[in-house]
Design a protein around this motif. Structure first.
Motif: not given
Length: 89
Positions: A44-72
């Motif tokens: 996954v690289k910054a700028g990629d578009e991910l489409t994820i199917r969670f049961g009855q929901k389809l979520v599309t997100v655009k990757v802005k940045e990558l970090k090794d770890s994050t706070k909530k």
């Protein structure tokens, strides 16, 4: 960091809470990167578009940045929600 494994990105960004769950979803073909079916080991690289199917929901997100770890509070800054729709059966 320029690239990250898909399963790790989903966990760090908290789109999916656990990495084994992210791997299982990818193996079942429920995750696409830029309209191509992805595996857990896909990069996954910054700028990629991910489409994820969670049961009855389809979520599309655009990757802005990558970090090794994050706070909530910072996890949502890693992506932008593009679209979220309910799937009819």
């Amino acid at each position: 960091m320029t690239e990250m494994r898909l399963d790790k990105f989903l966990k760090v960004s908290r789109l999916i809470k656990r990495r084994p769950v992210a791997k299982e979803m990818a193996d079942k073909g429920r995750i696409h990167i830029n309209d191509q079916q992805a595996k857990a080991s896909s990069s996954v690289k910054a700028g990629d578009e991910l489409t994820i199917r969670f049961g009855q929901k389809l979520v599309t997100v655009k990757v802005k940045e990558l970090k090794d770890s994050t706070k909530k509070e910072d996890a949502a800054a890693m992506y932008t929600l593009v679209n979220e729709e309910r799937l009819e059966q």
